[in-house]
Design a protein around this motif. Sequence first.
Motif, mmCIF file in Angstrom:
data_model
loop_
_atom_site.group_PDB
_atom_site.id
_atom_site.type_symbol
_atom_site.label_atom_id
_atom_site.label_comp_id
_atom_site.label_asym_id
_atom_site.label_seq_id
_atom_site.Cartn_x
_atom_site.Cartn_y
_atom_site.Cartn_z
ATOM 1 N N THR A 219 39.481 49.734 32.149
ATOM 2 C CA THR A 219 40.286 50.075 33.317
ATOM 3 C C THR A 219 41.028 51.388 33.101
ATOM 4 O OG1 THR A 219 40.586 47.729 33.814
ATOM 5 C CG2 THR A 219 42.126 49.265 34.839
ATOM 6 N N GLY A 220 41.471 51.627 31.891
ATOM 7 C CA GLY A 220 42.218 52.850 31.586
ATOM 8 C C GLY A 220 41.408 54.114 31.840
ATOM 9 N N TRP A 221 40.138 54.131 31.396
ATOM 10 C CA TRP A 221 39.371 55.369 31.592
ATOM 11 C C TRP A 221 38.952 55.550 33.057
ATOM 12 C CZ3 TRP A 221 34.488 55.312 33.509
ATOM 13 C CH2 TRP A 221 33.672 54.188 33.282
ATOM 14 N N VAL A 222 38.800 54.443 33.794
ATOM 15 C CA VAL A 222 38.514 54.573 35.222
ATOM 16 C C VAL A 222 39.742 55.119 35.953
ATOM 17 C CG1 VAL A 222 37.992 53.305 37.328
ATOM 18 C CG2 VAL A 222 36.744 52.804 35.236
ATOM 19 N N LEU A 223 40.923 54.636 35.571
ATOM 20 C CA LEU A 223 42.146 55.171 36.182
ATOM 21 C C LEU A 223 42.309 56.655 35.864
ATOM 22 C CD1 LEU A 223 44.685 52.252 35.568
ATOM 23 C CD2 LEU A 223 43.418 52.799 37.657
ATOM 24 N N ALA A 224 41.972 57.041 34.639
ATOM 25 C CA ALA A 224 42.048 58.458 34.265
ATOM 26 C C ALA A 224 41.072 59.291 35.099
ATOM 27 C CB ALA A 224 41.749 58.614 32.776
ATOM 28 N N LEU A 225 39.892 58.715 35.378
ATOM 29 C CA LEU A 225 38.914 59.418 36.197
ATOM 30 C C LEU A 225 39.421 59.604 37.629
ATOM 31 C CD1 LEU A 225 36.055 60.618 36.327
ATOM 32 C CD2 LEU A 225 35.208 58.345 36.916
ATOM 33 N N LEU A 226 40.052 58.569 38.177
ATOM 34 C CA LEU A 226 40.603 58.668 39.520
ATOM 35 C C LEU A 226 41.746 59.688 39.581
ATOM 36 C CD1 LEU A 226 40.661 54.902 40.559
ATOM 37 C CD2 LEU A 226 39.177 56.697 41.482
ATOM 38 N N THR B 78 31.824 60.039 40.072
ATOM 39 C CA THR B 78 32.899 59.039 40.093
ATOM 40 C C THR B 78 32.390 57.715 40.659
ATOM 41 O OG1 THR B 78 34.536 60.789 40.395
ATOM 42 C CG2 THR B 78 35.214 58.539 40.939
ATOM 43 N N GLY B 79 31.568 57.788 41.713
ATOM 44 C CA GLY B 79 31.004 56.563 42.277
ATOM 45 C C GLY B 79 30.145 55.812 41.276
ATOM 46 N N ILE B 80 29.343 56.538 40.512
ATOM 47 C CA ILE B 80 28.502 55.902 39.487
ATOM 48 C C ILE B 80 29.373 55.275 38.408
ATOM 49 C CG2 ILE B 80 26.801 56.384 37.682
ATOM 50 C CD1 ILE B 80 25.669 58.577 39.526
ATOM 51 N N ALA B 81 30.444 55.984 38.031
ATOM 52 C CA ALA B 81 31.335 55.448 36.997
ATOM 53 C C ALA B 81 32.036 54.177 37.477
ATOM 54 C CB ALA B 81 32.368 56.506 36.614
ATOM 55 N N VAL B 82 32.469 54.162 38.734
ATOM 56 C CA VAL B 82 33.126 52.967 39.278
ATOM 57 C C VAL B 82 32.136 51.810 39.368
ATOM 58 C CG1 VAL B 82 34.259 52.001 41.314
ATOM 59 C CG2 VAL B 82 34.871 54.288 40.515
ATOM 60 N N ALA B 83 30.860 52.112 39.676
ATOM 61 C CA ALA B 83 29.844 51.055 39.701
ATOM 62 C C ALA B 83 29.659 50.460 38.314
ATOM 63 C CB ALA B 83 28.522 51.623 40.221
ATOM 64 N N TYR C 107 31.925 50.398 36.043
ATOM 65 C CA TYR C 107 33.127 49.614 35.772
ATOM 66 C C TYR C 107 33.051 48.248 36.455
ATOM 67 C CZ TYR C 107 37.919 48.039 36.502
ATOM 68 O OH TYR C 107 39.052 47.288 36.568
ATOM 69 N N SER C 108 32.547 48.214 37.695
ATOM 70 C CA SER C 108 32.466 46.934 38.416
ATOM 71 C C SER C 108 31.442 45.994 37.792
ATOM 72 C CB SER C 108 32.104 47.185 39.880
ATOM 73 O OG SER C 108 30.781 47.681 40.002
ATOM 74 N N ALA C 109 30.551 46.540 36.973
ATOM 75 C CA ALA C 109 29.545 45.686 36.319
ATOM 76 C C ALA C 109 30.129 44.910 35.142
ATOM 77 C CB ALA C 109 28.368 46.536 35.855
ATOM 78 N N THR C 110 31.223 45.401 34.574
ATOM 79 C CA THR C 110 31.764 44.738 33.373
ATOM 80 C C THR C 110 32.286 43.328 33.663
ATOM 81 O OG1 THR C 110 33.905 45.843 33.721
ATOM 82 C CG2 THR C 110 32.313 46.933 32.287
ATOM 83 N N PRO C 111 33.020 43.073 34.763
ATOM 84 C CA PRO C 111 33.415 41.679 35.004
ATOM 85 C C PRO C 111 32.235 40.795 35.379
ATOM 86 C CG PRO C 111 34.089 43.065 36.832
ATOM 87 C CD PRO C 111 33.636 43.982 35.751
ATOM 88 N N GLN D 190 29.797 36.307 41.097
ATOM 89 C CA GLN D 190 30.321 36.695 42.398
ATOM 90 C C GLN D 190 30.867 38.123 42.390
ATOM 91 O OE1 GLN D 190 33.191 33.749 43.491
ATOM 92 N NE2 GLN D 190 31.666 32.213 44.025
ATOM 93 N N HIS D 191 31.046 38.686 41.226
ATOM 94 C CA HIS D 191 31.547 40.060 41.134
ATOM 95 C C HIS D 191 30.526 41.083 41.626
ATOM 96 C CE1 HIS D 191 35.403 39.402 39.076
ATOM 97 N NE2 HIS D 191 34.803 38.348 38.523
ATOM 98 N N VAL D 192 29.321 40.641 41.967
ATOM 99 C CA VAL D 192 28.336 41.539 42.577
ATOM 100 C C VAL D 192 28.842 42.040 43.935
ATOM 101 C CG1 VAL D 192 27.070 39.754 43.812
ATOM 102 C CG2 VAL D 192 25.866 41.812 43.063
ATOM 103 N N LEU D 193 29.786 41.302 44.529
ATOM 104 C CA LEU D 193 30.352 41.742 45.798
ATOM 105 C C LEU D 193 31.049 43.100 45.669
ATOM 106 C CD1 LEU D 193 31.852 38.367 47.102
ATOM 107 C CD2 LEU D 193 29.753 39.508 47.850
ATOM 108 N N ALA D 194 31.530 43.417 44.466
ATOM 109 C CA ALA D 194 32.157 44.724 44.259
ATOM 110 C C ALA D 194 31.161 45.844 44.511
ATOM 111 C CB ALA D 194 32.723 44.818 42.847
ATOM 112 N N MET D 195 29.902 45.628 44.128
ATOM 113 C CA MET D 195 28.867 46.639 44.380
ATOM 114 C C MET D 195 28.594 46.784 45.862
ATOM 115 S SD MET D 195 27.577 48.681 42.270
ATOM 116 C CE MET D 195 26.025 49.125 43.020
#
Length: 438
Positions: free
Chosen positions: A73-80, A103-108, A110-114, A124-129
Amino acid sequence: MDDTAQPSGLRLPQRSTAPGTLSPEELARFIEREHEVLCRRWRLFAPITFVLIGLTEVAPFFSPNFPSAMHVTGWVLALLAGMYLLARRKPGRRVMGWATAITGIAVAAYSATPAAEMGRYQSQHVLAMAVLIAMLPGIFSLTLAEAAATLGGSLVAWVVVCGLWKSEGPVDYTGLDVVLTYLVFLCVVTLVAHHINRRLRIREFAGRCELERVHRFAVEEVLHRHLPPSYVDRVLSGEHPLDGPPERRVVTVVFADIVSFTPLSDGLPPEELARLVGRFYDVMAGVAFEHGATLDKFIGDAVMALVGAPDTMTSEEQARRAVAMARDWHRAARELVWPGSRGQGLRLRVGIHQDPVAVGAFGGRLRSEYTVLGRGVNIAARLEQRCQQGDILVSEPVFQQLAPRPGDAREMGALELKGIPEPVHCYCLPGIEDERSP
């Protein structure tokens, strides 16, 4: 006179491109507009997304279905945060577009980790994608290529990270076929919708450009028929307000009138008369603008012009330009011949007076015009009426500002003018230097 000459009118030039398409200049403006939108939306959504992703680290305290990953989460926040700062600096459109894709690829990813920690492809975390795919292209006004790269890269990043994140032993691909099918389908639908939406934005922008073109053309045509081109350019660029409050200043007013126009108009066919008057207006306007004068109005066969408004000039400069313009008017009018004129052009009478008058936009709610009001206008008009054919009748204030004084001037003394309470001392100048009218 050229028989093919036609009265001037408003004729909108044809577009060089088809309706609904953009010229190279308009396309550059559209891209710049999209660039502004992209930077503005990043400045808005980056802080919002920053807060929402930060809250995901609070969610594990309320539900075990939200795994904690502080370092990710820290490196994604740094990217934002970096994207927010980048948007504030407003780099080039290409830089912002591809930075958004990365950035979109990086957030994707990140959403894959949970998802990887909570059932991988069956989580159910596929909904983030699904949310990411639906939001990114439209919100950030990407091009089709950037949107395709963002969605395709995000899909690949999500699949890879979801499968390999903290993997020990064989990767479980159960559910990948179903998830991938729906995500690919969603990507295609999103891209098609995004492409259609972008085409609509281009057509809407093209329509707006056409309206601006028509409006600018109409405004330029109206202004250019009365005001000096240099002043019109300043008005259109916003440097000078056209509808500013009226002011009192010294202005030189010039009236010119065609001699014996009534019998001339009675003897010409209407179409020939229209061509002659149109040529007369064009010639008078062209000469006036060459001397920096403003055309106040045409009154039948008469012309009223201003020197010293709206452009400010000294009294000496006004007088010099007004007399030079009047002489050029005489020369130009003599070249305006018509069938049956036996080669003889038009003859003018010109009156010039300088006086403090009220200058500005006068009128009501439905119509207004840039003009001058005051006794000085009446004096100039009366001088033109008292002038002889081919001459220029100037008042004492104008004559005193001429340097050197014209040697061919005739002092006319104090003339009684209709409607003017006091006599006006005047001088007569030949319409063409060193030449007297017969």
